[in-house]
Enzyme design. Structure first.
Site, mmCIF file in Angstrom:
data_model
loop_
_atom_site.group_PDB
_atom_site.id
_atom_site.type_symbol
_atom_site.label_atom_id
_atom_site.label_comp_id
_atom_site.label_asym_id
_atom_site.label_seq_id
_atom_site.Cartn_x
_atom_site.Cartn_y
_atom_site.Cartn_z
ATOM 1 N N GLU A 1 -0.415 -9.242 -0.653
ATOM 2 C CA GLU A 1 -1.850 -9.487 -0.468
ATOM 3 C C GLU A 1 -2.595 -9.434 -1.794
ATOM 4 O O GLU A 1 -3.553 -10.183 -2.019
ATOM 5 C CB GLU A 1 -2.411 -8.456 0.519
ATOM 6 C CG GLU A 1 -1.815 -8.652 1.910
ATOM 7 C CD GLU A 1 -2.116 -7.508 2.862
ATOM 8 O OE1 GLU A 1 -1.772 -6.352 2.534
ATOM 9 O OE2 GLU A 1 -2.702 -7.772 3.925
ATOM 10 N N GLY B 1 0.792 -4.958 0.925
ATOM 11 C CA GLY B 1 -0.358 -5.018 0.033
ATOM 12 C C GLY B 1 -0.042 -5.670 -1.305
ATOM 13 O O GLY B 1 -0.942 -6.210 -1.958
ATOM 14 N N ALA C 1 0.867 -1.170 0.000
ATOM 15 C CA ALA C 1 0.000 0.000 0.000
ATOM 16 C C ALA C 1 0.909 1.227 0.000
ATOM 17 O O ALA C 1 2.083 1.145 0.373
ATOM 18 C CB ALA C 1 -0.894 -0.018 1.234
ATOM 19 N N GLU D 1 4.680 -4.975 7.267
ATOM 20 C CA GLU D 1 3.935 -3.939 7.991
ATOM 21 C C GLU D 1 4.411 -3.775 9.428
ATOM 22 O O GLU D 1 4.349 -2.681 9.994
ATOM 23 C CB GLU D 1 2.433 -4.260 7.989
ATOM 24 C CG GLU D 1 1.764 -4.088 6.634
ATOM 25 C CD GLU D 1 1.780 -5.349 5.779
ATOM 26 O OE1 GLU D 1 2.546 -6.293 6.110
ATOM 27 O OE2 GLU D 1 1.047 -5.393 4.784
HETATM 28 N N1 CAA Z 1 4.627 3.220 -0.527
HETATM 29 C C1 CAA Z 1 5.024 4.375 -1.056
HETATM 30 N N2 CAA Z 1 6.185 4.536 -1.711
HETATM 31 C C2 CAA Z 1 6.960 3.451 -1.834
HETATM 32 C C3 CAA Z 1 6.613 2.216 -1.304
HETATM 33 C C4 CAA Z 1 5.373 2.106 -0.628
HETATM 34 N N3 CAA Z 1 4.934 0.964 -0.106
HETATM 35 N N4 CAA Z 1 7.612 1.331 -1.575
HETATM 36 C C5 CAA Z 1 8.548 1.998 -2.257
HETATM 37 N N5 CAA Z 1 8.164 3.297 -2.425
HETATM 38 C C6 CAA Z 1 8.888 4.361 -3.098
HETATM 39 C C7 CAA Z 1 10.051 4.854 -2.275
HETATM 40 O O1 CAA Z 1 9.598 5.771 -1.301
HETATM 41 C C8 CAA Z 1 10.931 5.489 -3.320
HETATM 42 O O2 CAA Z 1 10.378 6.732 -3.667
HETATM 43 P P1 CAA Z 1 11.358 8.022 -3.866
HETATM 44 O O3 CAA Z 1 12.187 7.653 -5.064
HETATM 45 O O4 CAA Z 1 10.394 9.132 -4.128
HETATM 46 O O5 CAA Z 1 12.146 8.144 -2.618
HETATM 47 C C9 CAA Z 1 10.727 4.557 -4.532
HETATM 48 O O6 CAA Z 1 9.507 3.853 -4.288
HETATM 49 C C10 CAA Z 1 11.837 3.527 -4.674
HETATM 50 O O7 CAA Z 1 11.969 2.834 -3.441
HETATM 51 P P2 CAA Z 1 13.366 2.666 -2.661
HETATM 52 O O8 CAA Z 1 14.262 3.807 -2.959
HETATM 53 O O9 CAA Z 1 13.055 2.385 -1.242
HETATM 54 O O10 CAA Z 1 13.914 1.344 -3.392
HETATM 55 P P3 CAA Z 1 14.930 0.279 -2.780
HETATM 56 O O11 CAA Z 1 15.306 -0.598 -3.921
HETATM 57 O O12 CAA Z 1 15.997 0.936 -2.000
HETATM 58 O O13 CAA Z 1 14.049 -0.582 -1.728
HETATM 59 C C11 CAA Z 1 12.079 -1.779 -0.975
HETATM 60 C C12 CAA Z 1 12.969 -1.390 -2.167
HETATM 61 C C13 CAA Z 1 12.850 -2.711 -0.037
HETATM 62 C C14 CAA Z 1 10.871 -2.528 -1.553
HETATM 63 C C15 CAA Z 1 11.642 -0.526 -0.211
HETATM 64 O O14 CAA Z 1 11.117 0.405 -1.144
HETATM 65 C C16 CAA Z 1 10.589 -0.760 0.837
HETATM 66 O O15 CAA Z 1 10.878 -1.253 1.895
HETATM 67 N N6 CAA Z 1 9.298 -0.385 0.551
HETATM 68 C C17 CAA Z 1 8.226 -0.467 1.484
HETATM 69 C C18 CAA Z 1 7.729 -1.892 1.651
HETATM 70 C C19 CAA Z 1 6.623 -1.948 2.682
HETATM 71 O O16 CAA Z 1 6.806 -1.643 3.825
HETATM 72 N N7 CAA Z 1 5.409 -2.377 2.240
HETATM 73 C C20 CAA Z 1 4.262 -2.483 3.083
HETATM 74 C C21 CAA Z 1 3.429 -1.244 2.965
HETATM 75 S S1 CAA Z 1 2.137 -1.178 4.174
HETATM 76 C C22 CAA Z 1 0.893 -2.109 3.534
HETATM 77 O O17 CAA Z 1 0.995 -2.653 2.456
HETATM 78 C C23 CAA Z 1 -0.355 -2.214 4.349
HETATM 79 C C24 CAA Z 1 -1.305 -3.281 3.912
HETATM 80 O O18 CAA Z 1 -1.335 -4.381 4.433
HETATM 81 C C25 CAA Z 1 -2.296 -3.018 2.899
#
Ligand code: CAA
Length: 261
Positions: free
Chosen positions: A113, A110, A67, A133
């Site tokens: 999911e 998400g 998400a 999460e």
């Molecule tokens: N939401 C919003 N933006 C996201 C995102 C997310 N879930 N995942 C990645 N992005 C964005 C980053 O913020 C970044 O944006 P900017 O260039 O503007 O800074 C861009 O995508 C590229 O990401 P990274 O620079 O972080 O890329 P990376 O290769 O260094 O890392 C990653 C990749 C490990 C997947 C890392 O992006 C990450 O940890 N993302 C979040 C994963 C996460 O926590 N997901 C769960 C979300 S909560 C949820 O989903 C709730 C639910 O149950 C519905």
């Protein structure tokens, strides 16, 4: 056809639809308008008689990284509750046509999911599944805790939800979360998913949709209810032309020509 901002809808074969999540810079983070588009596209394809099955994919780097954290970080409970935050995600589980997820790269939160709401998951060796999460001070909200517990069991679901550790495609396959890991190479998993969708599309579509309905019933009903539902639907399919054609063709040693009637 409709123009979308966050997804690309294409037709690699006449009877196969491909939906590609298209927010590459955000690793396909599932913002609300993306899900609105996805649900709309799936609903349209469900109503399009020329389509037999749908493939859902992301990019090489990310199926979807979850998400949209930036969109939801300042949310309040009252707003989330009143506006039924994430409730519309489950709309796609009402689609009757099979949806095959072709997963490369990150399928997190998400994104994991979303894959779990599809009917079949194929993964490339680069796929990483996780429910991170817990690292954000929260828990899965798109069905992950429930679907993982059903699919891979309590201990593994607990491990994923409580540690946030990403699992590999091979682990996901060994745990029964996905069908299988397909060959390496860019686009390989999408090609394989399209081939599978193509094969499914060649069958009688009433039987295909009934097959999806009965398998899904196994996750909702008791065994006795599920067996009754399956048997009744099986009996009902004797009313279709496709059953007569399918069994008639077998007896006559020829290929069936299904008319989806
Ligand atoms: N939401 C919003 N933006 C996201 C995102 C997310 N879930 N995942 C990645 N992005 C964005 C980053 O913020 C970044 O944006 P900017 O260039 O503007 O800074 C861009 O995508 C590229 O990401 P990274 O620079 O972080 O890329 P990376 O290769 O260094 O890392 C990653 C990749 C490990 C997947 C890392 O992006 C990450 O940890 N993302 C979040 C994963 C996460 O926590 N997901 C769960 C979300 S909560 C949820 O989903 C709730 C639910 O149950 C519905």
């Amino acid at each position: 056809s409709t123009n979308y901002t966050y997804i690309i809808a294409s037709r690699p074969e006449p009877a196969v639809a491909l939906i590609t999540l298209n927010r590459p810079k955000a690793l396909n983070a599932l913002c609300s308008p993306l899900f609105v588009e996805l649900n709309q596209a799936l609903k349209d394809l469900d109503n399009d008689a020329s389509v037999g099955a749908v493939v859902l994919t992301g990019s090489e780097k990310a199926f979807a990284a979850g998400a949209d954290i930036k969109e939801m970080k300042d949310k309040e409970f009252a707003d989330a509750y009143k506006n039924r935050f994430l409730e519309d995600w489950a709309d796609m589980t009402k689609i009757r046509k099979p949806i095959i997820a072709a997963v490369s790269g990150y399928a997190l939160g998400g994104g994991c999911e979303l894959a779990l709401m599809c009917d079949i998951i194929l993964a490339s060796p680069t796929a990483k599944f996780g429910q991170p999460e817990i690292n954000l001070g929260t828990i899965p909200g798109g069905g992950g805790s429930q679907r993982l517990a059903q699919l891979i069991g309590k201990s593994r679901a607990m491990e994923m939800v409580l540690t946030g550790r990403m699992i590999t495609a091979t682990e996901a396959a060994n745990w029964g979360m996905i069908s299988r890991v397909v060959g390496e190479g860019e686009g390989e998993v999408v090609k394989e998913a399209i081939a599978m969708a193509s094969e499914i599309s060649s069958k009688g579509q009433i039987a295909v949709q009934a097959g999806k309905e009965v398998v899904n019933a196994a996750y909702e009903l008791t065994l006795a209810e599920g067996l009754r539902f399956e048997r009744r639907l099986f009996q009902g399919l004797f009313a279709t032309n496709d059953q007569k054609e399918g069994m008639g063709a077998f007896a006559e040693k020829r290929k069936p020509k299904f008319t989806h009637t």
